[in-house]
Write an enzyme that holds these catalytic residues in place. Structure first.
Site, PDB file in Angstrom:
ATOM      1  N   ALA A  28       0.983  -1.625  -0.013  1.00  0.00           N
ATOM      2  CA  ALA A  28      -0.448  -0.178  -0.161  1.00  0.00           C
ATOM      3  C   ALA A  28       1.160   1.150  -0.308  1.00  0.00           C
ATOM      4  O   ALA A  28       2.210   0.942   0.368  1.00  0.00           O
ATOM      5  CB  ALA A  28      -1.441  -0.060   1.339  1.00  0.00           C
ATOM      6  N   PHE A  29       0.067   2.521  -0.821  1.00  0.00           N
ATOM      7  CA  PHE A  29       0.961   3.609  -0.264  1.00  0.00           C
ATOM      8  C   PHE A  29       1.710   4.100   0.941  1.00  0.00           C
ATOM      9  O   PHE A  29       2.500   4.776   0.706  1.00  0.00           O
ATOM     10  CB  PHE A  29      -0.001   4.692  -1.575  1.00  0.00           C
ATOM     11  N   LYS A  30       1.454   3.736   2.001  1.00  0.00           N
ATOM     12  CA  LYS A  30       1.982   3.956   2.991  1.00  0.00           C
ATOM     13  C   LYS A  30       3.709   4.147   3.461  1.00  0.00           C
ATOM     14  O   LYS A  30       4.178   4.319   3.648  1.00  0.00           O
ATOM     15  CB  LYS A  30       0.969   3.168   3.874  1.00  0.00           C
ATOM     16  N   ASP A  31       3.962   3.021   2.290  1.00  0.00           N
ATOM     17  CA  ASP A  31       4.961   2.352   2.556  1.00  0.00           C
ATOM     18  C   ASP A  31       6.480   3.190   2.031  1.00  0.00           C
ATOM     19  O   ASP A  31       7.501   3.231   2.208  1.00  0.00           O
ATOM     20  CB  ASP A  31       5.743   0.926   1.663  1.00  0.00           C
ATOM     21  N   LEU A  35       6.707   5.527   4.961  1.00  0.00           N
ATOM     22  CA  LEU A  35       6.706   4.665   6.053  1.00  0.00           C
ATOM     23  C   LEU A  35       7.907   3.386   6.586  1.00  0.00           C
ATOM     24  O   LEU A  35       8.431   3.147   7.380  1.00  0.00           O
ATOM     25  CB  LEU A  35       5.655   3.688   6.663  1.00  0.00           C
TER      26      LEU A  35
END
Length: 499
Positions: free
Chosen positions: A114-117, A120
C-alpha cells in the site's frame, strides 16, 4: 547541508515557537494538539528536465533535503538508501502504468503493498537519526491508529528497530480480512497490535488524547519512554509523500508523455487528506499540477467541504469496500486550513475548537476562493465496483477499490469540465489487499471462493505475480489477539509499557 533557506516548523495552533525538522519528526504532534507545518514551502532547485533521468532515490534526496534542512547530506542519503531498497518489488519504486487515458502511479510495491510504505519505510530511519541528533536517551514509543494500511506499514517499518516500540490500534471490524491478517501476524518483540470496539475515528481520537495527556507523559519519562507518531500527522510522513508526485512528473517528461512545462492533473483517493496535501505541496514547489482532484467514498465529508465550505462530521459513518478512506475527521486538512487562513494559528485554532466541540466549522468566502486548485467528488459502492470491472474489461488492468474511487471521480470530473489534460491517478493499494471486493466487482461468481483462492484467481486474471506480502500471511501464525474497548486505550498502553 548547503541548500537554500533553512525550513523551520511551527504548530498550526501556535506558530510563535519554531523548531527544526528533526525535532518536529520526533514530536509527531505539537503539545497544543496542532500539526507541524513548514514556515515556507521551498522551490525545487533542479528542473523536472534535470530530474527526468534520475532514480527514485536521487529525486527523493532532491526533494527531501529542501524540507529537512538540519539533516546532513550523509544522514539523509543514508535514510533514503535504507528505505528504498529490495523491500520494493520493482526497481523503479513507483512505476507509472498507462491505462484508458490516465497514468496510474503505482504506490504499492513496498513491503505491505500500500502507498503508506512510500513514507513508512523511511520514517523509522528519519526518527532514529533525529533521536541521535537531539541526544534523546529515552526509548521511542510509536503510537498510532490505523484504518487498515498505516498500521501494517508502520509495524513493518519499526519491527525490531533498536530503541523503539510500536503500538497500533485498529477498528476490530473496520478493516479488510487481509489487512487484519497482515497486522495480527506481525513479528517483532517491540510490536503490539490492539483491536478496539469502535471505528477508526474512535481509534484516532483515543490516540490523540493519549498524546496530549501530560500526566502520562511525565510518568513515561520517569520510566525512560517518550511517545512519537507514525500517523500521517507526522511531518516525517508527509515530506516523503511529496517525492512521488515530483517523480511522476519528471518521468512523464523523460518518457516524452508531456512537454516541458505542460500541466497535468492529479487524482488522489483520500480520507485523511495527507496524500493530496503532499501533491499540493509539490505544486507549490513548482511541479506543474493544474487541478488537485480529491476523491472520496461514501464518507464524503471532504466532497461536501469543497462544495460548501462547511466541514461537518456529524453524519452516519459508512463502512465501505475502500476502508482506508472510511474517515470523518481528516486530520491533515488542518494543515490546508491553516494555510488558507493566512497562516493564522489563532484563526485555525478556532476552527479546530469548533470541530472538536460541535463537530463542524464553516470557512470564510475569502478562504474558499483559495481552494480553486481543488476539485472534490465522491463515488458510491456501485460506481466503485463498476470502475474496476469496466477498466478490467477494457484494458485487462486490475485496480483496487481505493484507486477505483479515484478512477470514478476522475470520470465525473472529465464529464463535468471537458478537461482532457494528461492525468496521474494515485494508485494507493494493490488489488491483492482487497481481493474479495475487487473480484466481486469483476464477477459475482467469485464470491464462493475463500480469501486465498481469490488471491490465486486474481493473479491469473491480472497476469500479475502474487505479492510477497500476501504469500507471507497464507500460513503465518496470529501473534496479536488483544482487543479492548475504546475507553480502555490508555490503560492498555500503560500495561504494555509496564507503567
Amino acid at each position: 547541508m548547503v541548500t537554500g533557506m533553512e525550513v523551520l516548523y511551527g504548530s498550526t495552533r501556535n506558530d510563535e515557537k519554531k523548531i527544526q525538522a528533526s525535532q518536529a519528526i520526533l514530536k509527531g504532534l505539537s503539545e497544543d494538539g496542532g500539526l507541524f507545518v513548514p514556515d515556507h514551502i521551498p522551490s525545487l532547485e533542479k528542473s523536472l528536465k534535470d530530474m527526468a533521468d534520475m532514480s527514485y532515490q536521487e529525486i527523493a534526496y532532491e526533494v527531501m533535503k529542501l524540507f529537512l534542512t538540519d539533516f546532513t547530506e550523509e544522514e539523509l542519503k543514508n535514510c533514503i538508501r535504507k528505505a528504498y531498497d529490495s523491500k520494493f518489488d520493482t526497481e523503479e519504486i513507483a512505476p507509472l502504468v498507462e491505462a484508458d487515458h490516465a497514468y496510474y502511479l503505482e504506490l504499492f510495491h513496498g513491503a505491505t503493498i500500500a502507498f503508506k510504505d512510500m513514507a513508512l519505510s523511511i520514517l523509522p530511519h528519519l526518527m532514529i537519526t533525529s533521536a541521535k541528533k537531539n541526544h534523546v536517551e529515552e526509548e521511542i514509543v510509536i503510537l498510532t491508529a490505523t484504518s487498515g494500511d498505516t498500521g501494517k506499514a508502520a509495524l513493518a517499518g519499526f519491527a525490531d528497530v533498536e530503541g523503539t516500540k510500536i503500538i497500533v490500534f485498529y477498528p476490530k471490524n473496520g478493516v479488510s480480512p487481509i489487512q487484519e491478517k497482515q497486522m495480527v501476524t506481525q513479528k517483532g518483540d517491540n510490536t503490539f497490535v490492539i483491536g478496539i470496539h469502535g471505528n477508526f475515528d474512535d481509534a484516532q481520537t483515543g490516540v490523540k488524547n493519549i498524546f496530549s495527556d501530560k500526566e502520562l507523559e511525565e510518568k513515561m519519562l520517569r520510566k525512560g519512554f517518550r511517545f512519537s507518531s507514525a500517523n500521517s500527522i507526522n511531518i516525517g510522513r508527509l515530506v516523503p509523500q511529496i517525492v512521488y508526485y515530483v517523480f511522476a512528473c519528471a518521468k512523464l517528461l523523460g518518457n516524452g508523455k508531456i512537454a516541458d512545462g505542460e500541466e497535468i492533473n492529479v487524482v488522489v483517493p483520500t480520507g485523511n487528506f495527507g496524500n493530496i496535501l503532499a501533491a499540493f505541496y509539490a505544486r507549490n514547489m513548482g511541479v506543474p499540477i493544474a487541478k488537485l482532484i480529491c476523491a472520496s467514498n461514501e464518507n464524503k465529508v471532504l466532497y461536501d467541504f469543497f462544495r460548501t465550505g462547511s466541514y461537518d462530521r456529524n453524519r452516519e459513518f459508512m463502512l465501505t469496500s475502500s476502508p482506508s478512506m472510511d474517515i470523518l475527521i481528516s486530520s491533515n486538512l488542518e494543515r490546508l486550513i491553516y494555510r488558507i487562513a493566512g497562516n493564522d494559528a489563532k484563526k485555525n485554532g478556532e476552527f479546530m475548537a469548533a470541530l472538536s466541540q460541535n463537530g463542524q466549522y464553516q470557512i470564510t468566502e475569502e478562504m474558499s476562493r483559495q481552494l480553486s486548485d481543488f476539485y472534490g467528488n465522491y463515488a458510491d459502492e456501485q460506481e466503485t465496483a463498476d470502475t474496476i470491472r469496466t477498466l478490467y474489461e477494457k484494458t485487462g488492468y486490475v485496480i483496487d477499490t481505493h484507486t477505483a474511487v479515484a478512477g470514478a471521480v476522475y470520470g465525473k470530473y472529465r464529464e463535468e469540465t471537458g478537461d482532457t489534460r494528461k492525468t496521474v491517478i494515485a494508485s494507493t493499494a494493490s488489488p491483492f489487499k482487497f481481493t474479495r471486493s475487487v473480484m466481486n466487482a469483476i464477477d459475482s461468481k467469485y464470491d464462493s471462493m475463500t480469501d486465498f483462492e481469490l488471491v490465486d484467481e486474481l493473479s491469473r486474471l491480472a497476469n500479475v505475480k502474487v505479492p510477497n506480502a500476501i504469500e507471507e500471511i497464507r500460513t503465518a501464525a496470529v501473534v496479536h489477539n488483544t482487543v479492548c474497548e475504546k475507553e480502555e486505550m490508555k490503560e492498555t498502553v500503560e500495561k504494555i509499557l509496564g507503567i
